[in-house]
Write an enzyme that holds these catalytic residues in place. Structure first.
Site: not given
Length: 460
Positions: A75, A155, A78-79
């Site tokens: 993840h 997040e 992905e950023h």
């Protein structure tokens, strides 16, 4: 006679939906596919109803491919994929998509990581060029990493730590699975995020972001031959590289009910019952996953479904009650029964209500009318999906990453159509047993005086 009329109505609806499905031009006449010399597969589905195109790149690497100590790296990368290349500055990717009149985003799951843009069709070539560039030439600047890891940790705080139900499901996954990597949250454990380095992200990128570990899906007002030429031009020069060996990761057999309680500030209790069940592995030979999909539609999904009718309206045992089941995934499956008890009712009473409804199906089966309604509902969902180019691209990608060929789409619907009442009853009897059950309960604590922070808008 009244029951026959109702069954006839559902049968008429089902026939109409199946006719619509088979008549939809974009449904199954294509897609077209080509595999490049570097192993990248390019799947094109022509849909000429609007002058737009959806371009998606799917990498077969998700959180289930991570190792202890680096959870959340899929993840996090992905950023970082939006932080630029030698030819595109940090943040420029999305700005260029917006300037082209389109939208873009990305998402990470346990099974995959995917990126998409939806743009006017004349801008498709630019999108292919941009994605091919970051497939091989991503900048992984330490300063950008230090900023982005803080974004990811925030997040996690907002979307998991501060959200009672999210915490409940996270903890339930860690209890339901003891060995399989599905036990790890996609966003990662906070301690791993705190210790993560830019080299961890670089290692992940170099390990999995290869053309031979990816496929491209394009749906829209395009010509497949033109798309294949563009793919050869931009993706073709990227050389394939060896991929790490993926070893089998099999969850040990569960031998008794597992229970957990999560205490968190919340308004209502929540009960989740998760049973280990199979997913589709062989489209033709499998029976139980289709029966379980039908069972989920019989229990939940419309006002006449069993949970809504009996637990919510008739018995007033729950303010909400539903199911969750996904028949396609790389890893093992879970079938969820979940809900919140009504005021004056306890979580134990709701759990007993769920058990009673399952026991009724095991003992008495399901009616012809229920089965007809469930079939119509499931086929309708597939039919309506064809109205969206994005949903068509998602369906192709999700099937492929789960190991089910996208070309089996129509056959999956036919297999659902073939499910019998006896198969539904047999699946309930076989899988809804305590040895395969994990029960999670949210124990609500007093709410804080200050409102809980709302999850911030992120890239997902």
């Amino acid at each position: 006679m009244r029951e026959l009329r109702r069954i006839g109505w559902w049968g008429t609806l089902l026939a109409a939906l199946m006719a619509a499905l088979s008549a939809t031009p974009a449904a199954f006449a294509n897609p077209y596919e080509k595999q490049l010399a570097n192993g990248l597969r390019v799947i094109v589905k022509e849909d000429h109803r609007a002058p737009t195109a959806v371009h998606m790149v799917w990498y077969r690497a998700g959180s289930m491919d991570e190792t202890n100590g680096t959870t959340g790296v899929a993840h996090l990368l992905e950023h970082m994929m939006f932080k630029g290349t030698p030819s595109i500055g940090a943040g420029e990717f999305s700005r260029l998509v917006a300037a082209a009149g389109g939208r873009d985003n990305a998402f990470t799951s346990k099974d995959f990581t995917a990126y998409f843009q939806q743009v006017p069709k004349q801008k498709l070539e630019q999108m292919i060029q941009l994605e091919a560039d970051r497939m091989r030439h991503l900048n992984l600047d330490p300063k950008e990493f230090e900023q982005e890891i803080k974004v990811v940790m925030e997040e996690r705080r907002l979307r998991t730590d501060d959200q009672p139900q999210a915490r409940l499901f996270e903890q339930m996954g860690a209890v339901a699975f003891q060995a399989h990597p599905y036990r790890v949250p996609v966003i990662g454990w906070m301690n791993d995020l705190e210790a993560m380095t830019v080299q961890d992200a670089r290692d992940w990128y170099e390990r999995w972001y290869e053309p031979n570990n990816a496929f491209v899906v394009i749906v829209g007002d395009v010509d497949h031959d033109d798309v294949f030429r563009l793919a050869e031009k931009y993706y073709g020069p990227l050389a394939a590289r060896p991929l790490p060996a993926r070893k089998p990761q099999v969850e040990p057999t569960q031998t008794g009910t597992r229970r957990l309680t999560v205490k968190a500030p919340a308004e209502l209790p929540v009960v989740v019952m998760a049973y280990k069940v199979p997913v589709v592995r062989d489209v033709e030979k499998d029976v139980d996953p289709y029966a379980l999909e039908m069972l989920a539609a019989i229990l939940d999904g419309h006002d006449a479904a069993r949970f809504s009718r009996r637990l919510v309206r008739e018995q007033r045992l729950a303010v909400s009650a539903g199911t969750g089941y996904d028949a396609t995934s790389r890893g093992p499956g879970l079938f969820y029964l979940l809900g919140s008890p009504s005021e004056g009712k306890t979580p134990a009473e709701l759990e007993n209500g769920f058990r009673t409804e399952i026991a009724r199906i095991v003992a008495d089966g399901v009616s012809t009318e229920e089965l007809a309604r469930a079939r119509a509902q499931l086929v309708a969902n597939q039919t309506y999906k064809l109205d969206s180019m994005f949903a068509q691209a998602m369906e192709i990608g999700q099937l492929e990453t789960s190991g089910v060929p996208y070309t089996a789409n129509k056959r999956l619907i036919e297999k659902l159509q073939e499910v019998t009442a006896e198969q539904v009853q047999a699946a309930a009897k076989k899988y809804f047993v305590d040895d395969q059950l994990t029960v999670a309960e949210l124990d609500p604590q007093p709410l804080p005086d200050t409102p809980r922070r709302r999850p911030a808008a992120t890239r997902h």
